[in-house]
Design a protein around this motif. Structure first.
Motif, PDB file in Angstrom:
ATOM      1  N   UNK A 117      -9.332  12.331   1.211  1.00  0.00           N
ATOM      2  CA  UNK A 117      -8.851  11.100   2.114  1.00  0.00           C
ATOM      3  C   UNK A 117      -8.807  11.433   3.476  1.00  0.00           C
ATOM      4  N   UNK A 118      -8.293  12.683   3.621  1.00  0.00           N
ATOM      5  CA  UNK A 118      -8.075  13.093   5.092  1.00  0.00           C
ATOM      6  C   UNK A 118      -9.380  13.092   5.921  1.00  0.00           C
ATOM      7  N   UNK A 119     -10.138  13.818   5.236  1.00  0.00           N
ATOM      8  CA  UNK A 119     -11.453  13.942   5.815  1.00  0.00           C
ATOM      9  C   UNK A 119     -12.322  12.727   6.166  1.00  0.00           C
ATOM     10  N   UNK A 120     -12.164  11.885   5.260  1.00  0.00           N
ATOM     11  CA  UNK A 120     -12.827  10.627   5.420  1.00  0.00           C
ATOM     12  C   UNK A 120     -12.149   9.981   6.563  1.00  0.00           C
ATOM     13  N   UNK A 124     -13.712   8.816  11.538  1.00  0.00           N
ATOM     14  CA  UNK A 124     -13.990   7.533  12.219  1.00  0.00           C
ATOM     15  C   UNK A 124     -12.806   7.231  12.896  1.00  0.00           C
ATOM     16  N   UNK A 125     -12.814   6.125  13.946  1.00  0.00           N
ATOM     17  CA  UNK A 125     -11.756   5.956  14.613  1.00  0.00           C
ATOM     18  C   UNK A 125     -10.507   5.384  13.716  1.00  0.00           C
ATOM     19  N   UNK A 126      -9.394   5.240  14.347  1.00  0.00           N
ATOM     20  CA  UNK A 126      -7.977   4.781  13.820  1.00  0.00           C
ATOM     21  C   UNK A 126      -8.146   3.352  12.896  1.00  0.00           C
ATOM     22  N   UNK A 127      -9.020   2.583  13.552  1.00  0.00           N
ATOM     23  CA  UNK A 127      -8.986   1.128  13.217  1.00  0.00           C
ATOM     24  C   UNK A 127      -9.810   0.982  12.054  1.00  0.00           C
ATOM     25  N   UNK A 128     -10.925   1.959  11.886  1.00  0.00           N
ATOM     26  CA  UNK A 128     -11.686   1.924  10.774  1.00  0.00           C
ATOM     27  C   UNK A 128     -11.481   2.986   9.554  1.00  0.00           C
ATOM     28  N   UNK A 129     -10.317   3.654  10.113  1.00  0.00           N
ATOM     29  CA  UNK A 129      -9.892   4.817   9.036  1.00  0.00           C
ATOM     30  C   UNK A 129      -9.654   3.827   7.618  1.00  0.00           C
ATOM     31  N   UNK A 130      -8.860   2.635   7.341  1.00  0.00           N
ATOM     32  CA  UNK A 130      -9.063   2.088   5.895  1.00  0.00           C
ATOM     33  C   UNK A 130     -10.322   2.047   5.300  1.00  0.00           C
ATOM     34  N   UNK A 131     -11.360   1.514   6.172  1.00  0.00           N
ATOM     35  CA  UNK A 131     -12.698   1.333   5.344  1.00  0.00           C
ATOM     36  C   UNK A 131     -13.424   2.681   4.971  1.00  0.00           C
ATOM     37  N   UNK A 132     -12.914   3.843   5.839  1.00  0.00           N
ATOM     38  CA  UNK A 132     -13.622   5.087   5.333  1.00  0.00           C
ATOM     39  C   UNK A 132     -13.134   5.457   4.074  1.00  0.00           C
ATOM     40  N   UNK A 133     -11.686   5.397   4.060  1.00  0.00           N
ATOM     41  CA  UNK A 133     -10.890   5.922   2.887  1.00  0.00           C
ATOM     42  C   UNK A 133     -11.157   4.918   1.774  1.00  0.00           C
ATOM     43  N   UNK A 262      -9.579  -6.245   4.400  1.00  0.00           N
ATOM     44  CA  UNK A 262      -8.260  -6.877   4.734  1.00  0.00           C
ATOM     45  C   UNK A 262      -7.177  -6.016   5.328  1.00  0.00           C
ATOM     46  N   UNK A 263      -7.056  -4.790   4.843  1.00  0.00           N
ATOM     47  CA  UNK A 263      -6.200  -3.815   5.644  1.00  0.00           C
ATOM     48  C   UNK A 263      -6.226  -3.765   6.918  1.00  0.00           C
ATOM     49  N   UNK A 264      -7.597  -3.603   7.347  1.00  0.00           N
ATOM     50  CA  UNK A 264      -7.928  -3.511   8.893  1.00  0.00           C
ATOM     51  C   UNK A 264      -7.497  -4.697   9.449  1.00  0.00           C
ATOM     52  N   UNK A 265      -7.285  -5.923   9.108  1.00  0.00           N
ATOM     53  CA  UNK A 265      -7.143  -7.247   9.569  1.00  0.00           C
ATOM     54  C   UNK A 265      -5.681  -7.396   9.707  1.00  0.00           C
ATOM     55  N   UNK A 266      -5.108  -7.760   8.548  1.00  0.00           N
ATOM     56  CA  UNK A 266      -3.369  -8.045   8.637  1.00  0.00           C
ATOM     57  C   UNK A 266      -3.009  -7.410   7.426  1.00  0.00           C
ATOM     58  N   UNK A 267      -2.567  -5.966   7.685  1.00  0.00           N
ATOM     59  CA  UNK A 267      -2.151  -5.299   6.397  1.00  0.00           C
ATOM     60  C   UNK A 267      -0.979  -5.829   5.575  1.00  0.00           C
ATOM     61  N   UNK A 268      -0.158  -6.258   6.549  1.00  0.00           N
ATOM     62  CA  UNK A 268       1.384  -6.647   5.764  1.00  0.00           C
ATOM     63  C   UNK A 268       0.953  -8.086   4.768  1.00  0.00           C
ATOM     64  N   UNK A 269       0.217  -8.989   5.511  1.00  0.00           N
ATOM     65  CA  UNK A 269      -0.051 -10.022   4.694  1.00  0.00           C
ATOM     66  C   UNK A 269      -0.755  -9.904   3.643  1.00  0.00           C
TER      67      UNK A 269
END
Length: 389
Positions: A117-120, A124-133, A262-269
């Motif tokens: 998970x850490x390597x993935x 990438x950038x912080x914003x794209x991290x959820x997609x990589x993970x 969706x986590x990259x857009x509005x995680x809480x919602x």
């Protein structure tokens, strides 16, 4: 990402698949294991719950201890431990030996998954991290897509030993690919133990840990006994059970893809919507789970939510401690597997106490408590963020 990073993530995904395949693959054959070793289904469930407990215990510790060692060597070491445990599981005729052969590798599970998970995320950038993970977490879903239903199918048409052999073969492939294609990965610098442990002072982290324990308990407390539910309540034959498990697993991959976006857009919602949607699914499951066709549709939607849940759990904890990603991922694994252990045990009590159909009530109990804990974090630490914008 570069081609080298893409190859690394693909191999990490395969490795995670091999490990999760070992952890969760037995879910599809728990009834057969119970029959073969002449034990109750709830005792057979220890193969899931105690493995998860081993992960929960070692999650915060093992990634820290191995954080300074060459990552390729660590990956090979962990995959080797899993391979050995699976080989023992194939040939043993003792349930106690089988349990030990599964629990010992469980202590090494967090090392590999935390590293993956850490390597993935770092690639990438912080914003794209959820997609990589999410790509690596696909290995989790693949473990269910292939591990659970294919193991169930192999056992139904051949033998329990051949089904267990599937775990060993997959781990052997992951070991060989890692040895051949992953370059040496020495750790040039690492955070001190003190810096990483200091995140435990954060109240938002502890609230997030509680939420993840409850959320994973809500999902896996019920899912662990899905094969038993389909057999007893829905009353479908073994081969159809394999198909149902495959539906759940394929839907998991869809859930991974959706959650990453969706986590990259509005995680809480997304997190709050996930919890209420799962509650609706469980209520419908309780009311019409005895009918085969509606059960197949429920399994599809449930599988999508289950896949999304894995991404949500990882995000919920790592977002609370972004300054110590390795340690946070270890805490995620601990929390998720502790939730699996507690959820499986509690729902097992519902089965032995009032019947298989009522495991859904155990899931709903965990779900209600998880909604409370998630909303408490949202309104305590993110009061200015709307759930609906």
């Amino acid at each position: 990402m570069t081609k080298q990073n893409n190859l690394l993530i693909a191999i990490l995904t395969l490795g995670v698949f091999a490990i999760i395949n070992t952890e969760m693959g037995v879910i599809g054959i728990l009834p057969l294991i119970a029959d073969n070793f002449h034990i109750s289904i709830s005792k057979a469930g220890l193969l899931v719950s105690l493995f998860a407990l081993a992960v929960a215990i070692s999650g915060p510790i093992m990634p820290l201890l191995f954080s300074g060692i060459n990552r390729k060597k660590v990956m090979l070491f962990v995959l080797g431990i899993f391979l050995l445990g699976n080989i023992v599981s194939v040939f043993t005729s003792s349930f106690t030996v089988l349990l030990i052969a599964r629990v010992i590798p469980g202590f090494f599970h967090p090392i590999y998954c935390s590293l993956a998970f850490t390597a993935a995320s770092a690639s990438v950038s912080e914003e794209e991290a959820p997609k990589a993970v999410a790509k690596v977490i696909m290995g989790v879903s693949a473990g269910m897509v292939l591990g659970v239903p294919i193991t169930s199918f192999i056992a139904s048409v051949t033998s329990l030993g051949m089904a267990m052999s599937f775990f060993a073969v997959v781990n052997a492939i992951a070991f060989i690919v890692t040895f051949l294609f992953v370059p040496s990965m020495p750790v040039n610098e690492r955070l001190s133990y003190g810096v990483q442990l200091s995140v435990l002072k954060k109240s938002i982290l502890w609230l997030s840990i509680i939420a993840v324990i409850l959320m994973n308990g809500a999902v896996f407390g019920v899912y662990t006994y899905l094969a038993e539910y389909l057999k007893i309540v829905t009353n479908v034959p073994e081969k159809i059970i394999s198909v149902m498990l495959l539906i759940y697993g394929v839907a998991n991959i869809i859930g991974n893809i959706v959650a990453g976006k969706l986590l990259s857009k509005n995680a809480i919602k997304f997190v709050v919507s996930f919890l209420f949607a799962l509650g609706v699914v469980y209520i419908i499951l309780f009311l019409i789970g005895q009918f085969t066709v509606p059960m197949a549709l429920i399994t599809l939607v449930w599988g999508i939510l289950g896949g999304a849940g894995a991404n949500i759990n990882q995000y919920w904890i790592t977002s609370a401690a972004p300054e110590a990603p390795d340690f946070a991922n270890g805490l995620f694994l601990t929390s998720a597997n502790l939730g699996t252990t507690i959820g499986t045990s509690v729902c097992g009590l519902f089965i032995s106490g009032i019947g298989t159909q009522y495991i859904v009530l155990g899931g709903l109990l965990f779900l209600i408590l998880s909604i409370v804990s998630v909303l408490l974090r949202v309104y305590t630490f993110s009061p200015t963020k709307s759930l609906f914008n």
